[in-house]
Design a protein around this motif. Sequence first.
Motif, PDB file in Angstrom:
ATOM      1  N   ARG A  91       0.826  -1.206   0.000  1.00 39.59           N
ATOM      2  CA  ARG A  91       0.000   0.000   0.000  1.00 39.59           C
ATOM      3  C   ARG A  91       0.869   1.268   0.000  1.00 39.59           C
ATOM      4  NH1 ARG A  91      -5.406   0.301   3.353  1.00 39.59           N
ATOM      5  NH2 ARG A  91      -5.762  -1.432   1.939  1.00 39.59           N
ATOM      6  N   ARG A  94       2.227   1.877  -3.454  1.00 36.96           N
ATOM      7  CA  ARG A  94       1.170   2.365  -4.337  1.00 36.96           C
ATOM      8  C   ARG A  94       0.849   3.830  -4.031  1.00 36.96           C
ATOM      9  NH1 ARG A  94      -3.619  -1.184  -3.850  1.00 36.96           N
ATOM     10  NH2 ARG A  94      -4.339   0.281  -2.313  1.00 36.96           N
ATOM     11  N   ALA A  95       0.849   4.158  -2.742  1.00 37.82           N
ATOM     12  CA  ALA A  95       0.546   5.550  -2.357  1.00 37.82           C
ATOM     13  C   ALA A  95       1.579   6.499  -2.959  1.00 37.82           C
ATOM     14  CB  ALA A  95       0.532   5.671  -0.839  1.00 37.82           C
ATOM     15  N   GLU A  97       3.433   5.942  -5.597  1.00 37.93           N
ATOM     16  CA  GLU A  97       3.264   5.949  -7.054  1.00 37.93           C
ATOM     17  C   GLU A  97       2.112   6.868  -7.448  1.00 37.93           C
ATOM     18  OE1 GLU A  97       1.871   2.366  -8.964  1.00 37.93           O
ATOM     19  OE2 GLU A  97       3.213   2.767 -10.638  1.00 37.93           O
ATOM     20  N   GLU A  98       0.996   6.746  -6.727  1.00 39.66           N
ATOM     21  CA  GLU A  98      -0.171   7.568  -7.058  1.00 39.66           C
ATOM     22  C   GLU A  98       0.072   9.051  -6.783  1.00 39.66           C
ATOM     23  OE1 GLU A  98      -3.531   4.080  -6.513  1.00 39.66           O
ATOM     24  OE2 GLU A  98      -3.439   5.700  -5.024  1.00 39.66           O
ATOM     25  N   ALA A  99       0.897   9.331  -5.771  1.00 45.07           N
ATOM     26  CA  ALA A  99       1.156  10.742  -5.450  1.00 45.07           C
ATOM     27  C   ALA A  99       2.118  11.377  -6.452  1.00 45.07           C
ATOM     28  CB  ALA A  99       1.725  10.850  -4.034  1.00 45.07           C
ATOM     29  N   ALA A 101       2.964  10.156  -9.681  1.00 43.36           N
ATOM     30  CA  ALA A 101       2.647  10.021 -11.108  1.00 43.36           C
ATOM     31  C   ALA A 101       2.031  11.292 -11.719  1.00 43.36           C
ATOM     32  CB  ALA A 101       1.738   8.814 -11.340  1.00 43.36           C
TER      33      ALA A 101
END
Length: 373
Positions: A91, A94-95, A97-99, A101
């Motif tokens: 998680r 992913r956090a 990566e999402e922040a 990207a």
Amino acid sequence: MASLSAAHLGQAKRVVIKIGSALLVDKDSGALRGTWLASMAEDIARLRAGGADVVLVSSGSIALGRGILGLPMTELPLEQSQAAAAAGQIRLARAWEEALAPHGQITAQVLVTLEDSTDRRRYLNSRATLETLLGFDAVPIVNENDTVATDEIRYGDNDRLAAQVAATVGADVLVLLSDVDGLYTANPQDDPGARRFDVVDQITPEIEAMAGDAGSGLSKGGMKTKLMAAKMATSAGCAMAICHGADLYPIKRLEQGGPVTWFTPQLDPHAARKRWISAMKPQGVAVIDEGAAKALRAGNSLLPAGLRAVEGDFGRGDPVSIRCTDGQTLGQGLTRYTAREATAIAGHKSHDIEELLGYPGRAVLIHRDDMAV
Ligand code: GLU
């Protein structure tokens, strides 16, 4: 010397930022602090736009995993903290990566263990991977591989891990974002007269005695581990900052002169690495020809083609002495091949390595970054 902060950060070519669990994960709910994370991502994107490489050492896997697996905030048995790390790490990655990207930043997860720095071969390997990722303009997100690490074989705190990463990649600045805004003469919670240092030039025994040890509820590190990190980083030529990170845009605040303690590097990262390599006991000798000697003096790597002979029985990653055919020692470096392999490829072109050894290998025998001439 308040200007030290802006100068160091503004000129940095490579920055490592350590982010503590308490900043990423809300202590009460166990959830990610999304708004903070978004502000941090903006800070990182700005550093990147300014031309700096950025490596993050992010804690938070165990703290996040607790929430996911429904575990309490108390001390966990080893298997449970390993399980929490596994659930939380995915998680966490992913956090990030999402922040990042939306800012056009590529992220890459790197999980390391203590052995990746104590074993020279593995150390060189992780260094090469990080270097390659930075070459691709990625932002490596590093954490300890807590799922396989047990107490005897782990860093345990990301302060020292971050310092090790900073030394490994030759960073010029390491920022420890924490829940304290620097090093104080005494614990500010107990002593109203406690004063924060702006700059520490030398970590003296008196300074060390000032570091009480109060980790927060979520993170492992206290001021002691931060000072150990400072010693490691500054002797590798890296300036280090301890500053408060919980508010939004912590890096921008630092750039704008926010409260911080800076630790002055003892020398530059390049010189520190050369000194580290020169200080090792060589395990063998690489005898090289005139052409290679000239290339090395001009700052190039040693290719198998320039190797005449090998002495001693060394392994990959071992330090070897570099000697010219006239008997003069030119320097020392860390070899990427064993003595047996080096003997087999001596005098040959790099593109023949695979045929000679039966497997592909690195093009250079000793890379110029791993050499002190
Ligand atoms: N590696 C641990 C984690 O991700 C953190 C260690 C620390 O708090 O320094 O949870």
